[in-house]
Design a protein around this motif. Structure first.
Motif, PDB file in Angstrom:
ATOM      1  N   TYR A 164       3.723   3.477  -2.046  1.00 23.46           N
ATOM      2  CA  TYR A 164       4.198   3.679  -3.412  1.00 23.46           C
ATOM      3  C   TYR A 164       5.192   4.821  -3.455  1.00 23.46           C
ATOM      4  O   TYR A 164       5.094   5.767  -2.674  1.00 23.46           O
ATOM      5  N   SER A 188      -8.444   3.334  -3.859  1.00 19.85           N
ATOM      6  CA  SER A 188      -8.040   4.089  -2.671  1.00 19.85           C
ATOM      7  C   SER A 188      -9.141   5.054  -2.244  1.00 19.85           C
ATOM      8  O   SER A 188      -9.711   5.762  -3.061  1.00 19.85           O
ATOM      9  N   ARG A 227      -4.093   1.985  -8.608  1.00 20.85           N
ATOM     10  CA  ARG A 227      -4.441   2.113  -7.187  1.00 20.85           C
ATOM     11  C   ARG A 227      -5.516   3.170  -6.969  1.00 20.85           C
ATOM     12  O   ARG A 227      -6.337   3.063  -6.049  1.00 20.85           O
ATOM     13  N   THR A 237      -3.547   4.213   1.350  1.00 26.33           N
ATOM     14  CA  THR A 237      -2.479   4.355   0.368  1.00 26.33           C
ATOM     15  C   THR A 237      -1.531   5.438   0.861  1.00 26.33           C
ATOM     16  O   THR A 237      -1.977   6.501   1.296  1.00 26.33           O
ATOM     17  N   GLY A 263       0.817  -1.215   0.000  1.00 28.34           N
ATOM     18  CA  GLY A 263       0.000   0.000   0.000  1.00 28.34           C
ATOM     19  C   GLY A 263       0.845   1.257   0.000  1.00 28.34           C
ATOM     20  O   GLY A 263       0.312   2.363   0.031  1.00 28.34           O
TER      21      GLY A 263
END
Length: 186
Positions: free
Chosen positions: A51, A69, A65, A158, A49
């Protein structure tokens, strides 16, 4: 030549050697080896989760994503962090930017310009938390939030790390070139 990485620089012979062993002479050499994202050593930084945002591959992963999210936290209030925040906001995801300094884009803007930028970012529906970095990333099997240095906990599903870049200097180091924040010249 594409897909042909340089493995070594021979400064005495004025040539470079690629991964296949081919030698190419040079009279002048320009190093354009790029950079990679700086990822701070925060407990939990390796959870799913999380990045980075630096290149097209990163952008593609974030596009995927973006559709799932609901609350994205962007660590870093520089140009890349703000671009990532704006991109994630397009799908009505709640977005929060956390910047450890007292203003956005502190390297590029003075206090007045940074405050005007903050107002614009807020008008886009992006929350901004200034002056408190991340102390720990929360969650057992994946990111569920962060604990800030001031003790506040912020939930997210995220986390985008946009805390700057570091130059790719390994080739230069192997060649014995002088290194500072990047390759030192003249």
């Amino acid at each position: 030549r594409y897909d042909c990485a340089i493995a070594a620089i021979d400064r005495d012979r004025h040539c470079v050697i690629d991964e296949a062993g081919c030698i190419v002479d040079y009279s002048r050499l320009v190093l354009a080896t790029g950079s990679h994202p700086h990822v701070p050593s925060i407990p939990g930084i390796d959870k799913p989760g999380i990045y980075t945002f630096r290149n097209m591959d990163d952008a593609q992963r974030l596009i995927v994503r973006q559709s799932v999210s609901r609350r994205t936290l962007v660590l870093g209030g520089g140009l890349l962090g703000l671009e990532a925040a704006r991109a994630m906001r397009r799908k009505d995801t709640e977005v929060i930017v956390v910047e450890h300094t007292s203003r956005l884009m502190g390297q590029q803007l003075d206090a007045r310009g940074a405050e005007q930028l903050r107002g614009h970012v807020l008008s886009l529906g992006i929350q901004v938390l200034l002056g408190s970095g991340v102390e720990e990333i929360l969650g057992d099997s994946r990111v569920t939030g962060v604990r800030l240095r001031n003790g506040r906990e912020v939930e997210c599903d995220t986390l985008i790390v946009a805390t700057g870049i570091r130059p790719n200097i390994s080739l230069a180091l192997r060649a014995g070139l002088h290194i500072g924040r990047g390759v030192r010249v003249n």
